[in-house]
Design an enzyme around this catalytic site. Sequence first.
Site, short mmCIF file in Angstrom:
data_model
loop_
_atom_site.label_atom_id
_atom_site.label_comp_id
_atom_site.label_asym_id
_atom_site.label_seq_id
_atom_site.Cartn_x
_atom_site.Cartn_y
_atom_site.Cartn_z
N ASN A 1 0.97 -1.04 -0.12
CA ASN A 1 -0.12 -0.02 0.01
C ASN A 1 0.73 1.23 -0.03
O ASN A 1 1.75 1.36 1.00
CB ASN A 1 -1.06 0.02 1.28
CG ASN A 1 -1.81 1.04 1.33
OD1 ASN A 1 -1.56 2.31 1.07
ND2 ASN A 1 -3.21 0.96 1.63
N HIS B 1 0.76 6.10 2.22
CA HIS B 1 1.62 7.06 2.89
C HIS B 1 2.85 7.78 2.13
O HIS B 1 3.45 8.86 2.84
CB HIS B 1 2.12 6.46 4.06
CG HIS B 1 0.81 5.97 5.03
ND1 HIS B 1 0.01 6.90 5.55
CD2 HIS B 1 0.20 4.82 5.49
CE1 HIS B 1 -1.07 6.40 6.17
NE2 HIS B 1 -0.66 4.91 6.20
N HIS C 1 -5.71 3.47 -1.51
CA HIS C 1 -7.12 3.67 -1.02
C HIS C 1 -7.52 5.25 -1.43
O HIS C 1 -6.71 6.14 -1.02
CB HIS C 1 -7.08 3.63 0.53
CG HIS C 1 -8.51 3.89 0.96
ND1 HIS C 1 -8.69 3.74 2.56
CD2 HIS C 1 -9.64 4.15 0.78
CE1 HIS C 1 -9.93 4.07 2.78
NE2 HIS C 1 -10.72 4.21 1.67
N ARG D 1 -9.62 8.06 -0.74
CA ARG D 1 -10.60 8.40 0.33
C ARG D 1 -11.45 9.49 -0.20
O ARG D 1 -11.03 10.37 -0.89
CB ARG D 1 -9.89 8.94 1.72
CG ARG D 1 -8.86 7.75 2.31
CD ARG D 1 -8.54 8.17 3.54
NE ARG D 1 -9.64 8.42 4.66
CZ ARG D 1 -9.94 7.32 5.61
NH1 ARG D 1 -9.01 6.31 5.75
NH2 ARG D 1 -10.68 7.64 6.45
N ARG E 1 -7.31 12.59 1.36
CA ARG E 1 -6.01 13.03 2.18
C ARG E 1 -4.90 12.39 1.69
O ARG E 1 -3.84 12.97 2.27
CB ARG E 1 -6.40 12.38 3.83
CG ARG E 1 -6.06 11.06 3.83
CD ARG E 1 -6.34 10.67 5.26
NE ARG E 1 -7.61 11.16 6.20
CZ ARG E 1 -8.14 10.49 7.17
NH1 ARG E 1 -7.41 9.64 7.66
NH2 ARG E 1 -9.16 10.81 7.51
N GLU F 1 -8.98 0.37 -3.07
CA GLU F 1 -9.59 0.38 -2.20
C GLU F 1 -10.48 1.48 -1.95
O GLU F 1 -10.23 2.80 -2.30
CB GLU F 1 -8.79 0.50 -0.64
CG GLU F 1 -8.10 -0.79 -0.14
CD GLU F 1 -7.39 -0.40 1.04
OE1 GLU F 1 -7.52 0.39 1.67
OE2 GLU F 1 -6.60 -1.08 1.38
N THR G 1 -8.26 3.21 8.37
CA THR G 1 -9.46 2.33 8.46
C THR G 1 -9.64 1.71 9.82
O THR G 1 -8.84 1.23 10.36
CB THR G 1 -9.47 1.35 7.58
OG1 THR G 1 -9.09 2.05 6.36
CG2 THR G 1 -10.85 0.87 7.39
N GLU H 1 -11.11 -9.14 2.55
CA GLU H 1 -9.90 -8.86 3.25
C GLU H 1 -9.85 -8.89 4.82
O GLU H 1 -10.80 -8.35 5.29
CB GLU H 1 -9.45 -7.41 2.90
CG GLU H 1 -7.82 -7.39 3.53
CD GLU H 1 -7.37 -6.06 3.29
OE1 GLU H 1 -7.55 -5.47 1.88
OE2 GLU H 1 -6.80 -5.39 4.13
N HIS I 1 -3.90 -4.80 7.85
CA HIS I 1 -3.96 -3.90 8.37
C HIS I 1 -2.91 -4.09 9.82
O HIS I 1 -3.30 -4.96 10.72
CB HIS I 1 -5.43 -3.28 8.78
CG HIS I 1 -5.47 -2.02 9.33
ND1 HIS I 1 -5.04 -1.42 10.41
CD2 HIS I 1 -6.02 -1.03 8.64
CE1 HIS I 1 -5.24 -0.23 10.58
NE2 HIS I 1 -5.79 0.12 9.23
#
Length: 240
Positions: free
Chosen positions: A3, A6, A39, A41, A45, A66, A97, A148, A188
């Site tokens: 992922n 970040h 993801h 969002r 963000r 996602e 999440t 998931e 996660h």
Amino acid sequence: MINIDHVATLRNARREAFPDPVEAARLCEASGADGIVFHLREDRRHIQDHDVARLKQAVRGKLDFELSTNDEMVSICCATRPDLATLVPERREEITTEGGLDVVRLQIILSNTVDRLQQAGIDEVALFVDPDPDQIRAVRDTGASAIELHTGDFANASAGEDQLYEIHRLARAADVAHECGLTIHAGHGLDFNNYGLFARSVSHVREVSIGFAIVARSVFVGLGAAVTEMAQLVKGRHGS
Ligand code: PXP
């Protein structure tokens, strides 16, 4: 699957054009990642709309988009046609999440969304769920082909009894999902320390999605090295 959200978080913190999450995705793939997760969002963000189109172009392996059930996000996902769409709950005030979807309560909206994504030609649709057998059985009824498993409670549990309790929940949930014929992903909070116990204890997992631990480690060793270390751990070359 790595992922790269970040990397975009860091870029956006300075309102700069770098570091570029698409360049990061390329480096992750060159360093051993089987696929890339992002993801989009509702509050944008981290990943932005222009990143999505570029990721679709750049990623050679599996691309996992996602998203929440928000109409706009679903439209963007349908237009993007990733290899995998993973539906997640989303609350604006959360840091990340928090917990899985309540599939039992949201059965109708989730079924409709799964159907929309599948009609758009997205082969694999997964629902992000807590390791709860009732929630997992409800996934089957939405038409989704995959889950998931939310590993956050396991990742947050302190070593000892709490952690053992959480790992047993995950192991049992994976067995239930397997009996339901669902493909199993997990993610996660998985990291370089807890991944070994997870991999030894939970069967049937086809893919793991890991982000924060890798981006955090990359501050010290570089992104390529962090991805390679994790890929070796996941693929069992250094034991898991
Ligand atoms: N899976 C889902 C559904 C997520 O929302 C996240 C966090 O973005 C992850 C996996 C990756 O979690 P982490 O960044 O803690 O590795």
